[in-house]
Design a protein around this motif. Structure first.
Motif, PDB file in Angstrom:
ATOM      1  N   ASP B 150      38.693  43.596  45.605  1.00  0.00           N
ATOM      2  CA  ASP B 150      37.562  42.677  45.682  1.00  0.00           C
ATOM      3  C   ASP B 150      36.457  43.106  44.723  1.00  0.00           C
ATOM      4  N   ILE B 153      37.450  42.096  41.297  1.00  0.00           N
ATOM      5  CA  ILE B 153      37.285  40.650  41.099  1.00  0.00           C
ATOM      6  C   ILE B 153      35.817  40.309  40.884  1.00  0.00           C
ATOM      7  N   ARG B 169      39.990  34.381  38.381  1.00  0.00           N
ATOM      8  CA  ARG B 169      40.666  33.308  39.127  1.00  0.00           C
ATOM      9  C   ARG B 169      42.108  33.703  39.436  1.00  0.00           C
ATOM     10  N   GLU B 172      42.248  36.219  42.185  1.00  0.00           N
ATOM     11  CA  GLU B 172      41.941  35.620  43.484  1.00  0.00           C
ATOM     12  C   GLU B 172      43.170  34.918  44.057  1.00  0.00           C
ATOM     13  N   ARG B 175      45.522  37.423  45.188  1.00  0.00           N
ATOM     14  CA  ARG B 175      45.036  38.087  46.400  1.00  0.00           C
ATOM     15  C   ARG B 175      45.428  37.267  47.636  1.00  0.00           C
ATOM     16  N   ARG B 176      45.285  35.931  47.500  1.00  0.00           N
ATOM     17  CA  ARG B 176      45.680  35.064  48.616  1.00  0.00           C
ATOM     18  C   ARG B 176      47.175  35.205  48.904  1.00  0.00           C
TER      19      ARG B 176
END
Lengths: 309, 445
Positions: B150, B153, B169, B172, B175-176
């Protein structure tokens, strides 16, 4: 036996179409030096696997068929007692002359102890399958067929052979394998095998093959049969296997059936020819009756193009 | 960390899932894996299956465990086209977070390994109930260094460098995907561990539930249990034992044994004889009063009949018929249906049934026969004909009566159980599968 693929193609060249797990098992057995215990329904090619492996490796196949009452004198070794009797006769005849000048009983006994004891020696040993497999110069494939038919005691007796590749003859000592044989045991699961035996083996379960594999097998075994008919008959057998029968047809029956159809010059799977040859596929009267009853439905299922056959 | 670690942990998981794996087998498994390599998932699965599983059931359980444990963990991280371009900002981000580096480099093996390591670090094997899924998933992500990710990012978002925004992006999105993976993993483990445990509990419960109270939805499972049980009994029973019997000379072995003595028989060998398998005659009540359990009793008879040779079975209610051939020829469902159609749900007449048996088959009963009677002994006030049981008692090796009722209700109303029990070697309650197993195993000894 460099890789699993090599085993697969090697077995194929010996006429045995092996699924991936089967090839893996043979590969592991060779390299880990462990026996394979093959289980599965009758007629899926358990015994054939050993045959094909022997052909593929160019080794002799030594087969031991198990049955109730099999003991070590039939499986391992036996003394050639006829010869032993003759030997004692010769001994008696020559003994007098040899011991004549020994001078007294003590001297004779002394000299007797000096002779090598030939009576229980390898010369008088009659090797049975297990010992033969251990003595094979270049190794061998040892097939212990239907181990579940033998008694539980026999299993215990096999343990030494399977884990150390050696046998102990009380009068002589331990005879170890020249080259450890590749051992294949088969079982039809009529009784549960002991844990000790299972622990020493690689476990391979061969089930009925899927349609694609079975087609390949039929293509290799009965090459003359027309490709379209082959697809149909395999599909038909696959459907028959889903029915509740006393004995479902196995691969060997599929092959027999394909041969029978070839012999009768059938190139279509019509209801008449199927009804006439059903006894090749099924071994029980009630099974034949059950399948005959559902024949139209089964033929339709096996033949998607035909619609209402 | 070696490539073996995940396998080690998998073996531990498989043990908990109910596959028995000894240390020796684990060693074999590694030797085998060294041979075949780790490149191909199916090969690893086949290999472990061949080395570790000892029965077909084992193999199935093992494969379920393997699939649950090693489901294609990396699939969500398949390389994508919009891979981030190299830049200083990205270099800085990967310096801040190892996880970010793996995601950007698409180091699939590294991610999967990190997932497994993290799951070990948070003791994922203790997951038991579904409410634990979210907390475990969060802890796995934390252990993998989600905080640093995090941070990386955030840094990329703030950076003005070219490609930084795109990289942010990208990360992210990854990460999901990673969070999803972690959650999936926990769910699968829950499935793998909890399922075996649940089945075990359920089976144990079914073995001890009264046969009259079995739920309709459990009937199938119950059938499997009955079959397994009959098979187990048949195996134990089928083992023939040898017993020496003095009296008959075994000429062949005697000569062989005495070759060393010039054929003079110093050592005598006697013939050994195998014990004949005892014959079993089973009489099964299928009348209305025992209807709920008659199905199970017939099922049991059927399975036993498949496994034990020389079993003769009879069913009775208002009268008695021999059902050996039906059990022999028909499939299990047809056989029970046929028997129930002929005899089922009628009121029982023990007197007549026993008389029929006495007339037709009494001569089958001899000193080697064991007679098993399954029934409640309620004869609707007819003549109980206890004398037939008495005659059996005198002729047979053993007479065993298995009654689904408890002794407190024996002899009440039309029950003639005490009169029958007087002529049985054993008269006992049999109302659960575990009772049935105990009774039959005692009798086949």
């Amino acid at each position: 036996m460099r890789s699993i693929d090599a085993v697969e193609s090697g077995l194929a060249s010996a006429g045995y179409i092996a699924s991936r797990p089967i090839a893996t098992a043979v590969y592991l057995a060779e390299h880990l030096g462990k026996p394979i215990l093959v289980e599965g329904p009758a007629g899926v090619g358990k015994t054939d696997l050993a045959n094909a492996t022997a052909r593929f490796l160019g080794l002799p196949l030594i087969r031991l068929q198990c049955y109730d009452g099999l003991d070590e004198s039939k499986a391992l070794y036996e003394w050639k007692y006829g010869k032993q009797l003759l030997y004692t006769q010769i001994l008696k005849d020559t003994l007098g002359a040899t011991l004549a000048d020994a001078g007294g009983l003590d001297g004779a006994l002394e000299r007797l102890h000096g002779f090598s004891d030939l009576f229980f020696s390898e010369q008088f040993l009659e090797p049975r399958p297990l010992l033969r497999a251990l003595q094979a110069e270049n190794g061998a494939v040892l097939l212990i067929d239907e181990i579940d038919k033998a008694e539980a005691e026999f299993e215990a007796f096999l343990l030494e052979v399977l884990s150390d590749f050696a046998v102990t003859v009380p009068e002589i000592g331990t005879i170890a394998a020249v080259v450890p044989p590749l051992v294949v045991l088969t079982s039809n699961d009529t009784r549960d095998l002991g844990d000790a035996l299972k622990r020493r083996c690689l476990h391979l379960h061969i089930d009925f093959p899927d349609a694609r594999l079975e087609e390949r097998i039929v293509a290799v075994r009965v090459p003359d049969v027309d490709a379209r008919l082959r697809t149909r008959l395999v599909a038909f057998v696959q459907h028959v296997r889903t029915l509740e029968l006393k004995k479902v047809p196995s691969i060997s029956e599929t092959i027999d059936w394909a041969r029978a159809l070839l012999l009768l010059h059938a190139n279509e799977l019509g209801p008449d020819i199927v009804r006439d040859t059903l006894n090749v596929l099924l071994k029980f009267e009630i099974d034949v009756a059950a399948v005959t009853k559902q024949l139209p439905a089964l033929l339709r299922a096996a033949d998607p193009e035909a619609g209402a056959a | 960390m070696s490539v073996r670690e995940p396998i080690h942990r998998f073996l531990a998981a498989a043990r908990r899932a109910g596959v028995r794996i000894s240390t020796a087998e684990a060693i074999d498994a590694f030797a085998a894996l060294d041979l075949v390599g780790f490149a191909d998932r199916t090969t690893v699965r086949d290999t472990l299956g061949i080395v570790l599983a000892k029965t077909d059931d084992d193999r199935r359980r093992f494969e379920r465990a393997f699939d649950a444990y090693f489901a294609a963990d990396g699939s969500a991280f398949a390389p994508s086209e919009d891979s981030a371009v190299e830049s200083d900002a990205i270099a800085e981000a990967t310096r801040r977070s190892e996880l970010a580096r793996m995601l950007i480099d698409e180091d699939l093996a590294g991610i999967v390994l990190a997932l497994h390591r993290a799951s070990e670090a948070v003791d994922l094997q203790h997951v038991r109930i579904f409410t634990q899924i979210n907390p475990y998933a969060r802890r796995i992500l934390e252990a993998m260094g989600i905080a640093e990710l995090d941070d990386a990012i955030g840094y990329l978002r703030g950076s003005q460098a070219t490609g930084a925004a795109a990289a942010a992006r990208f990360l992210e999105q990854r990460r999901r995907a990673l969070a999803e993976r972690a959650r999936d993993m926990v769910e699968r483990r829950l499935g793998a561990y909890a399922e075996a445990e649940r089945d075990r509990l359920h089976d144990a419960f079914l073995r001890d539930v009264r046969l009259t109270n079995v739920d309709r939805r459990d009937v199938d499972r119950m059938r499997t249990l009955v079959r397994a049980m009959a098979r187990r009994l048949a195996t134990r029973y089928g083992r023939r034992r040898r017993r020496a019997r003095r009296g008959q000379l075994d000429a062949r072995h005697t000569i062989r044994r005495n070759v060393g003595h010039d054929g003079i028989p110093f050592t005598i060998v006697w013939k050994r004889r195998k014990i004949e398998k005892p014959r079993v005659i089973a009489l099964c009540d299928v009348s209305g009063s025992v209807a709920p359990i008659a199905h199970f009793l017939l099922l049991f008879l059927y399975t036993l009949n498949e496994a034990v040779s020389g079993l003769r079975s009879f069913a009775f209610s208002s009268d008695l018929i021999e059902v050996s051939t039906i059990l022999e020829r028909e499939t299990i469902d047809d056989a029970t249906a046929q028997i129930m159609r002929t005899l089922g749900f009628r009121s029982s007449d023990y007197g007549r049934s026993l008389a029929t048996f006495a007339d037709g088959w009494m001569d089958v009963v001899d000193r080697k026969t064991t007679v098993v009677i399954l029934g409640d002994g309620r004869s609707n006030y007819g003549n109980p004909r206890a004398d037939v049981i008495k005659a059996m008692y005198e002729r047979a090796h053993r007479v065993v009566w298995l009654n689904p009722e408890y002794p407190s209700s024996w002899g009440t109303a039309d029950s003639e159980m005490w009169r029958y029990a007087a002529h049985c070697h054993v008269a006992t309650v049999c109302n659960r599968l575990s009772d049935l197993e105990r009774a039959i195993s005692g009798l086949l000894r």
